[in-house]
Structure formats: C-alpha cells, structure tokens
Design an enzyme around this catalytic site. Structure first.
Site, PDB file in Angstrom:
ATOM      1  CG  MET A   1      -1.795   1.217   1.340  1.00 46.81           C
ATOM      2  SD  MET A   1      -2.881   1.152   2.782  1.00 46.81           S
ATOM      3  CE  MET A   1      -1.704   1.456   4.104  1.00 46.81           C
ATOM      4  CB  CYS A  66      -3.057   6.968   8.331  1.00 48.02           C
ATOM      5  SG  CYS A  66      -2.565   5.776   7.060  1.00 48.02           S
ATOM      6  N   GLY A  91      -0.604  -6.241  11.189  1.00 49.41           N
ATOM      7  CA  GLY A  91       0.450  -6.467  12.177  1.00 49.41           C
ATOM      8  C   GLY A  91       0.331  -5.603  13.412  1.00 49.41           C
ATOM      9  CB  CYS A 184       4.495   7.349   7.808  1.00 53.03           C
ATOM     10  SG  CYS A 184       2.906   8.086   7.319  1.00 53.03           S
TER      11      CYS A 184
END
Length: 406
Positions: A1, A66, A91, A184
């Site tokens: 992604m 997000c 995860g 990020c």
C-alpha cells in the site's frame, strides 16, 4: 500500500524499501503479493486535513487519521471488493473480543464487502497482551464494520516472540529491521523544514505567560506544540510553550518544564467516535468513569466524562496532565477495552490559571512529582461550568498581569 510519493532527504523513497520487504515476506510464505496506490486518497483524507489543523493551531495525529480513513476504510474496501478477501489481517498489536471466530459466520450473517454494523456480532477492541507494544491507541477511530472483519494475529504475542517466529520462518532480515518511528511522511527530516514546504512562515510574538510581555519573535505558531521547549537566546530560564493563539499568532511561554501553566486537568473533545455504541451509562446518566490517555506511551489516567452535546464530552482527569494538546486524541479505556476516542478541541484552565495570584504571592505551589498542592481532583465540569471557565479564560491575560496589579 503506497500512501506517499515524496522522496526523503537521501533521495530514496522509504515506501519502496517497505514494498520490497513486503514482497520478500510474501515470497517466503508463498502467498500472493498485491500493490495498491492510495496517494490521492491519503492526500485528500489525511494530509490536507493535517495541514488545515496545524493552521488552526492544533497538533493533529496523522497515524490515527490514516488508520481511520485509509487502512481500515480504503484498504479494507479494496481487499473485500477487489481481492474478494474474507478478512484483513494486520500487524497491529491489538486484540478483538471475537478473535477469529467470525470466520465461522455464514454469508447470510455477513455480506462480503459490507461496512454495515452488525449489532448481533458487535466486536470490542481490546489491548494487546504485550502492554508496551499495544497499539489500540492508534486504532481508536476505526469503524465497527471494519473491526468485525479484521484479524490481529500479533495481539496475543510479545515482540520478542514475533521476532523469533520471523527468524525461524527464514525472515531474519525483517526481524532485525529497525522499527520506524515518528510521522511516516516526514521520515527523518526536521519537522520545521518539512512543514514550511506547505505552510508559509508568519512572524509572531513569544509572550511570557506570567507577565504578558513580549520575550522574542517566532516564525509561525504551527512550528510549535504545547509543552515544547522554545529556545530563546539570553533567557535566564528554559522556556516552554504553554499556549498558542492562532488568531493573533502569539505563543505563550512558561519558565521551566514543570511550570503550572503546562498542567491541565480538564479538556473538551469534538464528537466522540465510539467503536461500539456510546456507553449506556453515558447515555442514561450523562457521565462515565473510565480511563484516558492522549499519547500512546503515557500511563492511563482515571477520568470522568460528561456529555457536552452533539456527542462531545468534557474530560475531568483525576490528576493534572502536562502538555495536554488540542488536536491530539483523547482515547478512552475501560478495563482491557478501548472504547473509542475524540479529538481534543479545547483545554480547561491550567493550574496557573486557577492559582496565579496565590502563586505569585508565594501562598500556593504545586509539585508535579508528588502531586502536592491545590488540584481539581474532585471537580467535574458540566457544560455550564465549562462555558463559565471559557469566558473567564478569554479575558485572563489582561487581568492576571502582576505588573498591572492584577
């Protein structure tokens, strides 16, 4: 992604490295590898809002945004509708009350790709077994519909066990990979350099919270957040951001990292997004006792929520908290369950606001380590008392200046 196209300062897109690692894992496990591009959606649903909130004087959390708008909305929809998946496994270190049992549901129970809440199969978001790695904080805004079709395989494992399993499966390269930290899309770049690529600098004043006097000049309120140190040349004290006024572009500074103006015991949120239905006690009694945090690694603090209309709540904390920050999310817990969250829109009065006269006269002090001093532990704000405090706070700078006999 892929969510971001910008190259980092080394000229290499970190998303490319992550993509290579994901493909390596899929090859090792002999499962299909798929790519999907959400750059446009991320820009519209997350990053644009991120910039707007900074302009308004808030400090948003793009990771929570997000998860809500991209990973547990766009990605889940893509998995169900395009890949015809039965569930999505991530995860994240978290658990759900149903675990993998929902996989036994029939097609009549759950229609593929539907985001409709299923009251008979409501799922609760639970903390991970590994308390240090628990990530329910970042999942506190996701929908019930997405949660019903999500698996968290790591939720019952510790980080060390996960790494050992990865090594045993031939993925030592992944197990020894350095964990990503921070926002990020900023990566290792300095935040001030990054944000000024999108928001124009605008000079404003640093003002002392105690005397209301100008202490220096800054280049924009959005470059600072509550509790952050503001480095002023020649200042006899280390100065920290106690408050920001985006309308005037003024930043109010407190002398010392433990100054009482940095501590608040109440705040108000916008409409709370409950992962399940709003708690029955809150609906019936308009109050709810639970636990609160606004930063992922902070310890939980006991609190009382009071309904404030339109789904918003007033949060009254058992003890004052340093650097309570508008724009961050107030995340609520009850036992092992993460109930949901609401974005903080206003802080209540700081300890300095409540006690500044006594503070300057030497009649009052407060120790943030021992908690000794006058607090609000027994005070629970109602909507009327909150409005009264807000009216008081709007004019407090004129009234509390010691040099003017306030």
């Amino acid at each position: 992604m892929r969510n971001w196209d910008q190259l980092d300062e080394t000229g290499v897109c970190s998303a490319d490295r992550d993509c290579d690692d994901a493909e390596f894992v899929c090859d090792t496990l002999s499962i299909p590898f798929h790519r999907v591009n959400f750059v446009k959606e991320y820009w519209h649903d997350v990053f644009s809002n991120f910039l707007k909130q900074y302009e308004r004087g808030l400090t948003p959390n793009p990771d929570i945004m997000c998860n809500r708008f991209i990973k547990f909305d766009r990605l889940v929809e893509h998995a169900f509708n395009q890949l015809k998946a039965d569930a999505v496994a991530t995860g994240h270190y978290a658990r759900t009350s149903h675990g993998e049992s929902f996989l036994c549901l029939t097609e009549s129970d759950v229609k593929r790709g539907s985001n409709t809440d299923l009251p008979d199969h409501a799922v609760h978001l639970l903390k991970a077994v590994d308390a240090w790695k628990d990530q329910t904080f970042f999942l506190s805004q996701i929908s019930q519909g997405a949660l019903q079709r999500t698996l968290f395989p790591l939720g019952d494992l510790t980080k060390d066990v996960v790494k050992n399993l990865a090594k045993q499966a031939g993925m030592e390269r992944i197990a020894t990979k350095k964990e990503s930290m921070g926002i990020c899309f900023i990566g290792t770049r300095e935040f001030k350099k990054f944000i000024t690529e999108y928001l124009d600098p605008k000079p404003g004043n640093f003002i002392g919270v105690e005397d209301n006097k100008v202490k220096g000049i800054h280049n924009g309120h959005f470059l600072y957040t509550i509790g952050q140190r503001a480095r002023l040349a020649g200042s006899p004290h280390a100065m920290f951001v106690a408050e920001k006024n985006p309308d005037t572009n003024d930043i109010y500074l407190a002398p010392g990292t433990k100054h009482p103006s940095l501590y608040c015991q109440t705040c108000m949120t916008d409409t709370v997004r409950w992962i399940n239905e709003p708690p029955q006690q809150l609906l019936e009694k308009e109050t709810l006792d639970c636990f609160f945090r606004f930063q992922h690694a902070d310890p939980l603090v006991k609190c009382r929520l009071t309904s404030a209309g339109d789904g918003a709540v007033i949060v009254s904390l058992q003890r004052p908290v340093r650097a309570l920050t508008p724009g961050q999310y107030a995340v609520f817990y009850l036992g092992d369950e993460c109930l949901g969250s609401g974005q903080i829109v206003h802080n209540g009065p700081s300890l300095y606001d409540l006690n500044w006269k006594e503070y300057h006269s030497g009649q009052w002090s407060w120790d943030p380590i021992t908690g000794e001093g006058k607090e609000l532990a027994e005070m629970n704000f109602t909507q009327d008392s909150w409005n009264q405090w807000r009216r008081h706070l709007r004019g407090r700078l004129k009234s509390r200046d010691p040099s003017n006999g306030g």
